[in-house]
Design an enzyme around this catalytic site. Sequence first.
Site, PDB file in Angstrom:
ATOM      1  N   HIS A  44      46.406  43.848  40.014  1.00  0.00           N
ATOM      2  CA  HIS A  44      45.612  42.727  40.525  1.00  0.00           C
ATOM      3  C   HIS A  44      46.524  41.717  41.224  1.00  0.00           C
ATOM      4  O   HIS A  44      46.234  41.271  42.344  1.00  0.00           O
ATOM      5  CB  HIS A  44      44.863  42.058  39.376  1.00  0.00           C
ATOM      6  CG  HIS A  44      44.099  40.834  39.774  1.00  0.00           C
ATOM      7  ND1 HIS A  44      42.735  40.831  39.965  1.00  0.00           N
ATOM      8  CD2 HIS A  44      44.510  39.554  40.013  1.00  0.00           C
ATOM      9  CE1 HIS A  44      42.348  39.612  40.325  1.00  0.00           C
ATOM     10  NE2 HIS A  44      43.406  38.820  40.343  1.00  0.00           N
ATOM     11  N   GLU A  45      47.638  41.375  40.584  1.00  0.00           N
ATOM     12  CA  GLU A  45      48.569  40.421  41.182  1.00  0.00           C
ATOM     13  C   GLU A  45      49.229  41.000  42.432  1.00  0.00           C
ATOM     14  O   GLU A  45      49.478  40.287  43.407  1.00  0.00           O
ATOM     15  CB  GLU A  45      49.626  40.006  40.158  1.00  0.00           C
ATOM     16  CG  GLU A  45      49.067  39.291  38.937  1.00  0.00           C
ATOM     17  CD  GLU A  45      48.248  38.068  39.303  1.00  0.00           C
ATOM     18  OE1 GLU A  45      48.632  37.348  40.248  1.00  0.00           O
ATOM     19  OE2 GLU A  45      47.212  37.827  38.647  1.00  0.00           O
TER      20      GLU A  45
ATOM     21  N   GLU B 207      39.760  37.005  44.582  1.00  0.00           N
ATOM     22  CA  GLU B 207      39.863  37.652  43.274  1.00  0.00           C
ATOM     23  C   GLU B 207      39.091  38.965  43.239  1.00  0.00           C
ATOM     24  O   GLU B 207      39.509  39.934  42.594  1.00  0.00           O
ATOM     25  CB  GLU B 207      39.360  36.706  42.182  1.00  0.00           C
ATOM     26  CG  GLU B 207      40.221  35.476  41.978  1.00  0.00           C
ATOM     27  CD  GLU B 207      41.653  35.814  41.598  1.00  0.00           C
ATOM     28  OE1 GLU B 207      41.844  36.730  40.773  1.00  0.00           O
ATOM     29  OE2 GLU B 207      42.566  35.179  42.131  1.00  0.00           O
TER      30      GLU B 207
ATOM     31  N   HIS C 156      47.287  40.341  45.545  1.00  0.00           N
ATOM     32  CA  HIS C 156      47.541  39.070  46.223  1.00  0.00           C
ATOM     33  C   HIS C 156      48.687  39.210  47.217  1.00  0.00           C
ATOM     34  O   HIS C 156      48.644  38.650  48.315  1.00  0.00           O
ATOM     35  CB  HIS C 156      47.894  37.991  45.194  1.00  0.00           C
ATOM     36  CG  HIS C 156      46.716  37.494  44.399  1.00  0.00           C
ATOM     37  ND1 HIS C 156      45.589  36.960  44.999  1.00  0.00           N
ATOM     38  CD2 HIS C 156      46.492  37.437  43.064  1.00  0.00           C
ATOM     39  CE1 HIS C 156      44.732  36.599  44.057  1.00  0.00           C
ATOM     40  NE2 HIS C 156      45.249  36.889  42.880  1.00  0.00           N
TER      41      HIS C 156
END
Length: 288
Positions: free
Chosen positions: A129-130, A177, A133
Amino acid sequence: MPGKTLLVGLRADQFRHPLDLKATRALKQLPGLDVMVRMALAPLAERFFHLDHLASSLQVSDRQLPDLHQSLVEACRILDLEVPQLYVRQNPVPNAYTFAMRGEQPFIVIHTALIELLTPAETQAVIAHELGHLKCEHSVYLTLANLITLAASQLPLGEVLAQSLQNQLMEWVRCAEFTCDRAALLVAQDPRIVASLLMKLCGGSPSLVDQLNVDAFIAQARAYDSLSDDAIGEALKQVRTQGLTHPVPVLRAREIDRWASTNDYYQLVKRPTVEYNEDASKGGWRNW
């Protein structure tokens, strides 16, 4: 578990959530401000936060928390991304975040409380998930949007304008997100892992883990749609999420549940490219 598909040549726009795609394109239309963020603020801020985490966190490597390091490396290879630094920080609040103002020496931080709550596969989904980004350059545009809000507050009627921009910023952050949850799914390649992670963010604890039911949580996420069957329900949902940096977990689970059944997701993870093999004796990677 079968080997995972390596997404060779993966581009951010291939998995961006449509709302994130639209919002990010709008931010890219603002000339000059991106450069200002990278050149004016990045050097000092990046050095400060880097030193802070070197001083107060554990830097993950093949010598320090090697299993976590291997999980990071695998996730980066699947997403076709260079390996950033990863830190583990002692903190009782389950959280993870990314810092990358210039795109140079980016790093990810995971709190110990989050690691305690999750399985290794779920922790890797958080890392992925990070990484989403970083893949989408969200960090730069988040800083850019904050600068716009700050500048607006100095203008006549600035408070009204700043509030409007802040609302727009939070809306964009929530869209971003959704995209990063898709990155988590692309690495996990199992929607139940991502759903389980989100379930634990809702109400999990180490003492409750044996009683948690992913299927019940997915059903709860699908039921969330029924709240917007009328105007009142939709208004209540808007009030609940306004100002939040993340969408509510059940909404995130619902979005992942939907995307996992689409042809777009299937084409990305099921295409015959390269498969990751955890057996180091086989070289780690092999072509299909």
